[in-house]
Design a protein around this motif. Structure first.
Motif, PDB file in Angstrom:
ATOM      1  N   SER A 201       0.840  -1.193   0.000  1.00  0.00           N
ATOM      2  CA  SER A 201       0.000   0.000   0.000  1.00  0.00           C
ATOM      3  C   SER A 201       0.878   1.246   0.000  1.00  0.00           C
ATOM      4  O   SER A 201       1.820   1.354   0.784  1.00  0.00           O
ATOM      5  N   GLU A 202       0.556   2.204  -0.865  1.00  0.00           N
ATOM      6  CA  GLU A 202       1.400   3.386  -1.017  1.00  0.00           C
ATOM      7  C   GLU A 202       0.799   4.652  -0.438  1.00  0.00           C
ATOM      8  O   GLU A 202       1.408   5.721  -0.529  1.00  0.00           O
ATOM      9  N   SER A 203      -0.377   4.561   0.137  1.00  0.00           N
ATOM     10  CA  SER A 203      -0.980   5.755   0.740  1.00  0.00           C
ATOM     11  C   SER A 203      -1.994   5.326   1.784  1.00  0.00           C
ATOM     12  O   SER A 203      -2.561   4.229   1.702  1.00  0.00           O
ATOM     13  N   PRO A 204      -2.249   6.188   2.757  1.00  0.00           N
ATOM     14  CA  PRO A 204      -3.272   5.854   3.752  1.00  0.00           C
ATOM     15  C   PRO A 204      -4.652   5.707   3.125  1.00  0.00           C
ATOM     16  O   PRO A 204      -5.468   4.922   3.615  1.00  0.00           O
ATOM     17  N   LEU A 205      -4.924   6.435   2.042  1.00  0.00           N
ATOM     18  CA  LEU A 205      -6.225   6.313   1.390  1.00  0.00           C
ATOM     19  C   LEU A 205      -6.402   4.918   0.797  1.00  0.00           C
ATOM     20  O   LEU A 205      -7.485   4.331   0.877  1.00  0.00           O
ATOM     21  N   GLU A 206      -5.344   4.367   0.195  1.00  0.00           N
ATOM     22  CA  GLU A 206      -5.426   3.008  -0.332  1.00  0.00           C
ATOM     23  C   GLU A 206      -5.709   2.020   0.790  1.00  0.00           C
ATOM     24  O   GLU A 206      -6.515   1.093   0.632  1.00  0.00           O
ATOM     25  N   THR A 207      -5.047   2.203   1.918  1.00  0.00           N
ATOM     26  CA  THR A 207      -5.268   1.313   3.060  1.00  0.00           C
ATOM     27  C   THR A 207      -6.696   1.430   3.569  1.00  0.00           C
ATOM     28  O   THR A 207      -7.370   0.415   3.819  1.00  0.00           O
ATOM     29  N   LEU A 208      -7.191   2.651   3.706  1.00  0.00           N
ATOM     30  CA  LEU A 208      -8.565   2.845   4.176  1.00  0.00           C
ATOM     31  C   LEU A 208      -9.570   2.219   3.218  1.00  0.00           C
ATOM     32  O   LEU A 208     -10.519   1.557   3.641  1.00  0.00           O
ATOM     33  N   ALA A 209      -9.361   2.425   1.913  1.00  0.00           N
ATOM     34  CA  ALA A 209     -10.284   1.872   0.917  1.00  0.00           C
ATOM     35  C   ALA A 209     -10.276   0.344   0.977  1.00  0.00           C
ATOM     36  O   ALA A 209     -11.337  -0.298   0.884  1.00  0.00           O
ATOM     37  N   CYS A 252      -7.730   5.466  -6.280  1.00  0.00           N
ATOM     38  CA  CYS A 252      -7.987   6.264  -5.085  1.00  0.00           C
ATOM     39  C   CYS A 252      -7.414   7.662  -5.290  1.00  0.00           C
ATOM     40  O   CYS A 252      -6.191   7.830  -5.344  1.00  0.00           O
ATOM     41  N   ASP A 253      -8.298   8.624  -5.419  1.00  0.00           N
ATOM     42  CA  ASP A 253      -7.877  10.002  -5.665  1.00  0.00           C
ATOM     43  C   ASP A 253      -7.746  10.747  -4.343  1.00  0.00           C
ATOM     44  O   ASP A 253      -8.739  11.031  -3.676  1.00  0.00           O
TER      45      ASP A 253
END
Length: 308
Positions: A201-209, A252-253
């Motif tokens: 995972s490269e961003s917290p948004l990717e992890t949250l999604a 994920c934007d």
């Protein structure tokens, strides 16, 4: 402020480790309580805890140092999200739950009450603590275990993903640490959290999604799917999340990553290329994932059903 105070401010600030001043030392340097309050009102000093101030905007290591000082005579370490920030990890705080700092004392000691400080207690082995730039702090491994046990789930998982991706810790270390803590309340939930960690995972948004999708009972999506240029056989680009076997892409934007004209044009070009390769592209934003998780789940569920 009395004139004589101006000559003593610098003397008081010179006693500051990582910019943190304790009121008693400031008094010893010649500053009165009125002078200290004046510095706080002017914004030159920042009050972190009762009698503990930062002489500039506090840094992560400064906050960790202040947390330890706030324990007073009860010796302990900066821990949890306070330690994570000091270790250089980005702490995900979706709902502003981590406003207070965190510290841990040995469970055999009295746990003091300090306004603005979460104080935890457990057995503090010497291998679980370290000195970081002169500050007593939990080791990175112990910090991650603390987060997996006590922090909000997404916070713990994202911090762990960062540390593993950077090669600063390996999953086996955390598995062993949690096995050793088998009688600690919450350890089973911590193990489940660790099982959800994906360092790709490269961003917290990717992890949250990804967590939103899993929580909805849907199959866990693939992470960072590579798309190959059919004409050259080389890596073309990567998709944030999705299902490669069904050619479903979930992009994920983030809040700012796609706002420049160049980024917008690149996103459109990539989406067109994916469409020509037979991919269905879904796009979700930070607002969608955080405030409309049911919508994200519906979107993915519908795409999976149509691809079946």
């Amino acid at each position: 402020m009395p004139r004589e105070c101006s000559a003593t401010i610098r003397a008081a600030e010179r006693t500051a480790l990582h910019g943190i001043v304790v009121r008693d030392r400031a008094r010893s340097a010649g500053l009165s309580d009125d002078a200290i309050q004046h510095l706080v009102r002017r914004g030159r000093w920042h009050r972190l805890f009762r009698g503990i101030y930062s002489v500039r905007k506090p840094t992560a290591i400064g906050r960790a140092h202040a947390a330890v000082l706030a324990l007073g005579r009860t010796r302990g370490v900066a821990s949890h999200w306070t330690a994570a920030r000091a270790h250089g990890l980005t702490v995900l705080d979706v709902w502003d739950e981590l406003v207070d700092e965190a510290a841990t004392v040995d469970r055999h000691l009295r746990r003091p009450f300090v306004a603005g400080l979460h104080v935890y207690a457990h057995d503090l082995d010497t291998s679980d603590r370290m000195s970081l730039a002169g500050v007593s702090i939990g080791t990175l491994r112990q910090t991650l275990v603390d987060l997996l046990l006590r922090a909000p789930r997404a916070t713990a998982i994202w911090a762990t993903e960062q540390a593993i991706a950077a090669g600063r810790v390996v999953p086996a270390e955390l598995t062993w640490q949690l096995a050793a803590a088998r009688h600690v309340p919450g350890v089973e939930a911590a193990r489940r959290r660790l099982a959800l960690v994906d360092p790709r995972s490269e961003s917290p948004l990717e992890t949250l999604a990804r967590l939103v999708i899993i929580d909805a009972g849907l199959p866990a999506p693939d992470v960072q799917i590579t798309v190959i240029d059919p004409s050259t056989g080389r890596l073309w680009f990567r998709i944030d999340l999705g299902y490669a076997d069904k050619r479903i892409a979930l992009e994920c934007d983030g809040r700012a990553a796609h706002t420049s004209p160049e980024a917008v044009f690149a996103d459109r070009q990539r989406q067109n290329q994916l469409h020509l390769l037979g991919w269905r592209v879904l796009r979700v934003t930070w607002h969608d994932v955080v405030h409309r998780p049911a919508y994200v789940a519906w979107l993915v569920r519908t795409a999976l059903a149509e691809a079946a």
